[in-house]
Design a protein around this motif. Structure first.
Motif, PDB file in Angstrom:
ATOM      1  N   LYS A 117      -2.189  15.457  -8.098  1.00 39.21           N
ATOM      2  CA  LYS A 117      -2.602  14.705  -6.921  1.00 39.21           C
ATOM      3  C   LYS A 117      -3.845  15.330  -6.307  1.00 39.21           C
ATOM      4  N   PRO A 118      -4.885  14.545  -6.067  1.00 39.58           N
ATOM      5  CA  PRO A 118      -6.084  15.093  -5.432  1.00 39.58           C
ATOM      6  C   PRO A 118      -5.778  15.632  -4.039  1.00 39.58           C
ATOM      7  N   SER A 119      -6.539  16.638  -3.628  1.00 38.32           N
ATOM      8  CA  SER A 119      -6.372  17.182  -2.282  1.00 38.32           C
ATOM      9  C   SER A 119      -6.821  16.177  -1.228  1.00 38.32           C
ATOM     10  N   SER A 120      -7.811  15.362  -1.582  1.00 36.14           N
ATOM     11  CA  SER A 120      -8.288  14.317  -0.676  1.00 36.14           C
ATOM     12  C   SER A 120      -8.993  13.247  -1.487  1.00 36.14           C
ATOM     13  N   GLY A 121      -9.216  12.097  -0.855  1.00 38.03           N
ATOM     14  CA  GLY A 121      -9.875  10.999  -1.543  1.00 38.03           C
ATOM     15  C   GLY A 121      -8.881  10.032  -2.159  1.00 38.03           C
ATOM     16  N   THR A 122      -9.396   8.953  -2.723  1.00 37.11           N
ATOM     17  CA  THR A 122      -8.549   7.922  -3.325  1.00 37.11           C
ATOM     18  C   THR A 122      -9.026   7.576  -4.727  1.00 37.11           C
ATOM     19  N   ILE A 123      -8.074   7.189  -5.562  1.00 33.15           N
ATOM     20  CA  ILE A 123      -8.360   6.704  -6.918  1.00 33.15           C
ATOM     21  C   ILE A 123      -7.644   5.380  -7.078  1.00 33.15           C
ATOM     22  N   LYS A 124      -8.392   4.343  -7.407  1.00 26.94           N
ATOM     23  CA  LYS A 124      -7.816   3.010  -7.563  1.00 26.94           C
ATOM     24  C   LYS A 124      -8.025   2.515  -8.984  1.00 26.94           C
ATOM     25  N   ILE A 125      -6.991   1.900  -9.513  1.00 22.67           N
ATOM     26  CA  ILE A 125      -7.076   1.244 -10.818  1.00 22.67           C
ATOM     27  C   ILE A 125      -6.872  -0.244 -10.587  1.00 22.67           C
ATOM     28  N   ASN A 126      -7.863  -1.017 -10.943  1.00 23.32           N
ATOM     29  CA  ASN A 126      -7.828  -2.461 -10.700  1.00 23.32           C
ATOM     30  C   ASN A 126      -7.524  -2.775  -9.239  1.00 23.32           C
ATOM     31  N   GLY A 127      -8.098  -1.977  -8.344  1.00 28.11           N
ATOM     32  CA  GLY A 127      -7.974  -2.238  -6.928  1.00 28.11           C
ATOM     33  C   GLY A 127      -6.723  -1.687  -6.263  1.00 28.11           C
ATOM     34  N   VAL A 128      -5.840  -1.034  -7.025  1.00 27.94           N
ATOM     35  CA  VAL A 128      -4.582  -0.504  -6.482  1.00 27.94           C
ATOM     36  C   VAL A 128      -4.624   1.018  -6.497  1.00 27.94           C
ATOM     37  N   THR A 183     -11.399  25.628  -5.137  1.00 27.61           N
ATOM     38  CA  THR A 183     -11.749  24.213  -5.257  1.00 27.61           C
ATOM     39  C   THR A 183     -12.324  23.926  -6.638  1.00 27.61           C
ATOM     40  N   ILE A 184     -11.771  22.916  -7.307  1.00 23.33           N
ATOM     41  CA  ILE A 184     -12.206  22.532  -8.651  1.00 23.33           C
ATOM     42  C   ILE A 184     -13.145  21.331  -8.606  1.00 23.33           C
ATOM     43  N   LEU A 185     -12.795  20.306  -7.827  1.00 21.95           N
ATOM     44  CA  LEU A 185     -13.608  19.100  -7.715  1.00 21.95           C
ATOM     45  C   LEU A 185     -14.083  18.934  -6.278  1.00 21.95           C
ATOM     46  N   ARG A 186     -15.353  18.521  -6.115  1.00 22.44           N
ATOM     47  CA  ARG A 186     -15.925  18.375  -4.783  1.00 22.44           C
ATOM     48  C   ARG A 186     -16.619  17.021  -4.653  1.00 22.44           C
ATOM     49  N   ASP A 187     -16.143  16.224  -3.727  1.00 19.23           N
ATOM     50  CA  ASP A 187     -16.808  14.982  -3.337  1.00 19.23           C
ATOM     51  C   ASP A 187     -17.200  14.134  -4.551  1.00 19.23           C
ATOM     52  N   VAL A 188     -16.221  13.805  -5.387  1.00 20.39           N
ATOM     53  CA  VAL A 188     -16.468  13.031  -6.604  1.00 20.39           C
ATOM     54  C   VAL A 188     -16.385  11.537  -6.285  1.00 20.39           C
ATOM     55  N   ASN A 189     -17.459  10.822  -6.597  1.00 15.19           N
ATOM     56  CA  ASN A 189     -17.507   9.367  -6.432  1.00 15.19           C
ATOM     57  C   ASN A 189     -17.993   8.741  -7.732  1.00 15.19           C
ATOM     58  N   ILE A 190     -17.103   8.019  -8.401  1.00 15.72           N
ATOM     59  CA  ILE A 190     -17.433   7.397  -9.686  1.00 15.72           C
ATOM     60  C   ILE A 190     -16.803   6.005  -9.717  1.00 15.72           C
ATOM     61  N   HIS A 191     -17.543   5.041 -10.252  1.00 11.66           N
ATOM     62  CA  HIS A 191     -17.026   3.684 -10.404  1.00 11.66           C
ATOM     63  C   HIS A 191     -17.211   3.273 -11.868  1.00 11.66           C
ATOM     64  N   LEU A 192     -16.098   3.009 -12.535  1.00  8.04           N
ATOM     65  CA  LEU A 192     -16.114   2.682 -13.960  1.00  8.04           C
ATOM     66  C   LEU A 192     -15.549   1.287 -14.182  1.00  8.04           C
ATOM     67  N   LYS A 193     -16.180   0.558 -15.070  1.00  6.00           N
ATOM     68  CA  LYS A 193     -15.718  -0.788 -15.386  1.00  6.00           C
ATOM     69  C   LYS A 193     -15.813  -1.014 -16.883  1.00  6.00           C
ATOM     70  N   GLY A 194     -14.719  -1.475 -17.483  1.00  4.13           N
ATOM     71  CA  GLY A 194     -14.708  -1.753 -18.906  1.00  4.13           C
ATOM     72  C   GLY A 194     -15.349  -3.107 -19.205  1.00  4.13           C
ATOM     73  N   GLN A 229     -10.827  -1.554 -14.335  1.00  2.11           N
ATOM     74  CA  GLN A 229     -11.788  -0.885 -13.467  1.00  2.11           C
ATOM     75  C   GLN A 229     -11.134   0.304 -12.776  1.00  2.11           C
ATOM     76  N   ILE A 230     -11.904   1.384 -12.633  1.00  3.98           N
ATOM     77  CA  ILE A 230     -11.442   2.589 -11.926  1.00  3.98           C
ATOM     78  C   ILE A 230     -12.454   2.933 -10.846  1.00  3.98           C
ATOM     79  N   ASP A 231     -11.956   3.137  -9.631  1.00  2.00           N
ATOM     80  CA  ASP A 231     -12.807   3.524  -8.509  1.00  2.00           C
ATOM     81  C   ASP A 231     -12.330   4.866  -7.972  1.00  2.00           C
ATOM     82  N   ILE A 232     -13.183   5.865  -8.073  1.00  3.33           N
ATOM     83  CA  ILE A 232     -12.881   7.214  -7.588  1.00  3.33           C
ATOM     84  C   ILE A 232     -13.758   7.469  -6.372  1.00  3.33           C
ATOM     85  N   GLU A 233     -13.138   7.666  -5.217  1.00 10.71           N
ATOM     86  CA  GLU A 233     -13.889   7.755  -3.967  1.00 10.71           C
ATOM     87  C   GLU A 233     -13.560   9.043  -3.210  1.00 10.71           C
TER      88      GLU A 233
END
Length: 363
Positions: free
Chosen positions: A74-85, A37-48, A22-26
């Motif tokens: 590295k993103p300028s802001s926000g978090t990206i988690k893989i399997n909750g980490v 700025t290339i990416l703005r306020d990206v929120n995506i949740h992916l699950k295999g 699972q990937i959580d992009i917040e």
């Protein structure tokens, strides 16, 4: 379709995590140091498991997004988690055990055979002793066969075509046996037959081995037919839509995102896009989106930098630009806005080449 990757091997890498990868992009944003700025306020949740395709026109941040997921940037802001980490807390080795990445193009110039170039992908899986080498060779050989590369196994990597290079890169990604595989435009250099085959392969591989495979596609119809889910990015680097291809690929979306008219039909239960014409204004020029205040400010900044470069080149202060431009130190006019010593050297300030002195003539 049989694969050399087994489900148990993939699931070993997600010990302590129950369920598929699972990937959580917040709230992710990415900007270059210049402030663009290339990416703005990206929120995506992916699950295999499944094949997820990222779509969108050039310049909307598709490659930037997958590089952020892989923590290559590295993103300028926000978090990206893989399997909750959070990936920012992982080492490069830890990430490489979870995510394999196949770039759109490679500058690799290996002089080694194709077999060895693919074996590089087994680095994190390598086991000591003959048994480990035998296992690695068996897996690599099976993937080479799967990608129709067996006949090229002993050929030098730097002797291959662009399409063959791409297939070798895909093979190297597959043999890493990671729960997540990211491919940036995996079919861009392939002929139609192999575009379809690779797309079929990625979908089947994801479903049969419990993997989450993320690809970037430009071909809407290939993405529509083989993807379990699509993510559509649009200018200025925002998520326009996510969902099943049959639900979101509409003429309205294609017009607003790509600026082209289309007709979307259904073929064997899948959407099929028939492109028609680009959108033109009254002057026969493709329509452009109005410039935002931020883009206008950036353009004005670039113009100001160009002016400063001009002043520096001709040793002029801001007061010199205008009525005093083009005068030499004595106040007289001279041609082309250049000072006398610059005219002698030529318009680009270079000294004229002198004839080489002949020692026999004493000159």
């Amino acid at each position: 379709m049989a694969f050399s990757i087994n489900r148990e091997s993939v699931e070993k890498e997600i010990a302590g995590w129950s369920g598929p990868p699972q990937i959580d992009i917040e709230d992710v944003e990415f900007s270059y140091r210049s402030g663009h700025t290339i990416l703005r306020d990206v929120n995506i949740h992916l699950k295999g498991p499944g094949l997820v395709s990222i779509l969108g026109p050039n310049g909307v941040g598709k490659s930037t997004l997958v590089k952020c997921v892989n923590h290559l940037i590295k993103p300028s802001s926000g978090t990206i988690k893989i399997n909750g980490v959070d990936v920012s807390s992982m080492s490069r080795k830890e990430i490489s055990k979870l995510v394999a990445f196949v770039p759109a193009s490679s500058n690799d110039v290996f002089s080694m055979p194709v077999l060895d170039a693919v074996m590089v992908g087994r680095y994190n899986k390598a086991k000591m002793g003959r048994a480990g080498i035998k296992e690695d060779l068996a897996k690599v050989s099976k993937v080479l066969e799967m990608l129709d590369l067996s006949d090229l196994a002993m050929r030098g990597y730097n002797q291959l075509s662009a399409g063959q290079h791409q297939k070798v890169s895909i093979a190297r990604g597959i043999v890493q046996e990671t729960p997540i595989l990211i491919l940036d435009e995996p079919t861009s250099n392939l002929d139609v037959k192999h575009q379809v085959y690779i797309s079929q392969l990625m979908r089947a591989l994801a479903e049969e081995t419990n993997m989450l495979i993320i690809t970037i596609f430009h071909d809407l119809n290939i993405a529509a037919k083989y993807s379990n889910e699509v993510i559509v990015l649009a200018k200025p680097g925002v998520v326009y839509a996510t969902g099943k291809p049959s639900e979101i690929l509409t003429p309205k979306l294609i017009r607003e995102v790509y600026g082209i008219d289309s007709r979307v039909e259904t073929e064997d239960g899948y959407p099929y896009v028939v492109l028609q014409s680009t959108i033109y204004d009254d002057d026969g020029v493709p329509e452009e989106e109005p410039m935002t205040e931020e883009e206008r400010a950036e353009l004005e900044l670039k113009e100001e930098r160009l002016k400063r470069g001009y002043r520096w080149r001709y040793h002029e202060s801001e007061d010199d630009v205008g009525d005093h431009a083009g005068r030499d130190h004595s106040g007289g006019r001279h041609s082309g806005g250049l000072r006398p010593h610059q005219r002698r050297r030529g318009r680009e300030g270079r000294r004229p080449r002198l004839a080489r002195r002949d020692p026999d003539r004493g000159g």
